[in-house]
Design an enzyme around this catalytic site. Structure first.
Site, PDB file in Angstrom:
ATOM      1  N   GLY A 207       0.819  -1.200   0.000  1.00 51.56           N
ATOM      2  CA  GLY A 207       0.000   0.000   0.000  1.00 51.56           C
ATOM      3  C   GLY A 207       0.851   1.246   0.000  1.00 51.56           C
ATOM      4  CE  LYS A 208       4.514   5.754  -3.450  1.00 50.42           C
ATOM      5  NZ  LYS A 208       5.264   5.652  -4.734  1.00 50.42           N
ATOM      6  CE1 TYR A 211       1.560   5.385   5.243  1.00 45.74           C
ATOM      7  CE2 TYR A 211      -0.582   6.444   5.126  1.00 45.74           C
ATOM      8  CZ  TYR A 211       0.189   5.297   5.090  1.00 45.74           C
ATOM      9  OH  TYR A 211      -0.400   4.092   4.880  1.00 45.74           O
ATOM     10  N   GLY A 212       3.613   7.810   3.080  1.00 41.40           N
ATOM     11  CA  GLY A 212       4.691   6.902   2.742  1.00 41.40           C
ATOM     12  C   GLY A 212       4.160   5.614   2.147  1.00 41.40           C
ATOM     13  CD  GLU A 213       6.012   1.724  -1.454  1.00 45.87           C
ATOM     14  OE1 GLU A 213       5.714   0.924  -2.360  1.00 45.87           O
ATOM     15  OE2 GLU A 213       7.034   2.459  -1.497  1.00 45.87           O
ATOM     16  CE  LYS A 227       1.875   3.915   8.708  1.00 41.23           C
ATOM     17  NZ  LYS A 227       1.019   4.862   9.495  1.00 41.23           N
ATOM     18  CG  ASP A 328      -6.477  11.057   9.450  1.00 37.57           C
ATOM     19  OD1 ASP A 328      -7.542  11.353   8.861  1.00 37.57           O
ATOM     20  OD2 ASP A 328      -5.437  10.738   8.854  1.00 37.57           O
TER      21      ASP A 328
END
Length: 512
Positions: A207-208, A211-213, A227, A328
């Protein structure tokens, strides 16, 4: 010493004496009678036997007047002790010789001390003794080294995990490492985290996001999620790491944290966050692939409420836990476990509240929450950041939207048929805003037009959906003070779960 001289007195009567070895007619020891004028005597004769040992013999008896004048005999005999014989006489009372022993009787002397033999210890005996002493000394040294090693190993295990490959030893499981940590619920020691981060083997990306991957990786034989934050998201990495390592943070409905580390090679820097891996993915992805029955729906909703309630609760004591607001909440930040429960993730925007100091710790982060899930007060920028409860109520607005997503995928029977139905998966406000809505788009829909996601009529025919529809509508109320708390939602769903369990038990008893 010779007895004193005194004149002999003639006795008018016979004198009774003690006799031994000199009794009349060879009688055994007893008494004898000395005629008037006689006396009683005691004779000690000393001589050396065949072994040259000095021996003394005593004789007692009666002496008549005719035996060389009696007392004169005694006088002559007294001088004869040089030849080994000593005589002493008495006539002053009967049996006066019983305890009569000449004072100058020769005593048996102790033999001269004999010098001990000159014993020589064989050389081989000395060698054995020296060998035993050396062996004993070596054992003492080895024992001391073992004690020191155990103490050092104990201290090492207590504070950190030594960076090693473990050789051929059985590799510990991550759950075991967590259980053996300090017990405060704040995660593993830092050195353990760094060790795990260095030993993680990346497999492939799963997943991406902004914030990053996220990567599927392996630590030894266990699958973990890693992460990898973008270099611009250092504040998010730092904040999420800080939140995860808060005391008593671990909970079955919060993503399990394992380790965090920064890896640098000179040309680039990687900020890693290692967590449990859940193969079913996010709730967002899960709901697109899967339709739910009522039990699965209840399980997802209750576990979500339980995780949020744990976050929002301030636990007093030592150690305690500060109250935490997520800021969030959305279906992409919630993972689905194999047991069908939710695990809340992504704490890069979370805020903490210390009630003892009455302080709110807000991360210095340029990121904002996901606009689609923002509460009206956030969109209107009227949220009072000095009131921690307002952060919690903003979370509950987002929870109401996620419950709506879950409820849409729950199947219910179609009246008059044997078929079931459910809505297609959709994001909240999918029908009134673009795929990537702007801040203004959401403000217009949520605050100006006061729109909320629609509640299908079929939900009222199923108990769990009917309850969820009431909960979500109270959660997304425009007034934050009216919204339900996470604890209230949890208790309501727990009661529903309890009623469902009891109904099953009653039906089982009926059929039995």
């Amino acid at each position: 010493m010779a007895p004193k001289s005194r004149k002999k007195k003639a006795h008018a009567k016979a004198l009774q004496c003690y006799c031994e070895g000199h009794c009349p007619d060879l009688r055994s020891n007893g008494t004898c009678e000395a005629r008037p004028g006689g006396s009683c005597f005691s004779v000690v004769k000393s001589y050396r036997d065949e072994n040259n040992e000095l021996v003394s013999e005593s004789t007692f008896g009666c002496m008549s007047p005719e035996q060389s004048g009696g007392l004169l005999q005694c006088k002559v005999a007294t001088a004869a002790h040089l030849h080994g014989t000593n005589i002493l006489c008495c006539d002053h009372e009967d049996f006066c010789n019983r305890d009569l022993i000449p004072e100058d009787t020769p005593r048996t002397t102790e033999p001269p001390p004999v010098a001990p033999p000159n014993v020589q210890i064989p050389v081989y005996a000395i060698a054995i003794l020296v060998s035993l002493f050396v062996v004993l000394l070596l054992l003492i040294v080895l024992l001391a080294l073992c004690v020191l090693h155990r103490r050092r190993d104990h201290r090492r295990k207590k504070h950190c995990l030594v960076e090693s490959s473990y050789g051929n030893q059985i590799s510990p499981h991550i759950s075991d490492l967590v259980d053996q940590s300090s017990g405060s619920g704040s995660g593993l020691p830092l050195l353990v985290q760094r060790t795990i981060a260095k030993q993680v083997h990346m497999m492939h990306s799963v997943g991406k996001g902004r914030y990053g991957e996220v990567w599927l990786a392996k630590w030894r034989d266990e699958r973990v999620a890693v992460k990898v934050f973008f270099t611009t998201e250092e504040a998010s990495w730092f904040r999420e790491t800080e939140i995860y390592q808060t005391v008593l943070m671990r909970h079955e409905n919060i993503l399990g944290f394992i380790a965090a580390d920064i890896k640098g090679t000179g040309s680039y820097t990687q900020m890693l966050l290692i967590t449990d891996y859940h193969e079913l993915g996010s709730l967002h992805d899960f709901l697109q692939r899967k339709v739910l029955n009522t039990e699965m729906t209840r399980n997802l909703a209750l576990s979500l409420a339980s995780g949020i309630a744990h976050l929002h609760t301030h636990i007093l004591g030592t150690p305690g836990k500060p109250a935490i607001a997520h800021r969030d909440i959305k279906s992409k930040n919630i993972l689905v476990k194999r047991n069908g429960q939710c695990a809340i993730a992504d704490f890069g925007l979370a805020v903490m509240y210390n009630s003892e100091l009455d302080e709110i710790c807000i991360a210095k982060n340029t990121r904002v929450g996901t606009r689609r899930y923002m509460a009206p007060e956030v969109l209107q920028q009227t949220l009072n950041s000095s009131q921690f409860d307002q952060f919690k109520m903003a979370d509950m607005y987002s929870v109401g939207l996620v419950l709506w997503e879950i409820a849409r995928r729950c199947m219910t029977p179609i009246k008059g048929t044997k078929n079931t139905t459910c809505e297609d998966y959709a994001l909240p406000y999918h029908d009134v805003v673009p795929n990537d809505p702007s801040f203004e788009d959401m403000h217009a829909v949520v605050c100006v037009k006061n729109f909320r996601p629609p509640v299908p009529a079929r939900w009222q025919d199923e108990e769990i959906l009917s309850v969820l529809s009431k909960i979500m509508q109270e959660c997304w109320h425009p007034n934050p003070a009216v919204r339900l708390t996470a604890l209230r939602v949890k208790k309501t769903l727990c009661k529903l779960e309890e009623d469902f369990t009891n109904s099953i038990k009653k039906s089982e008893q009926y059929f039995v």
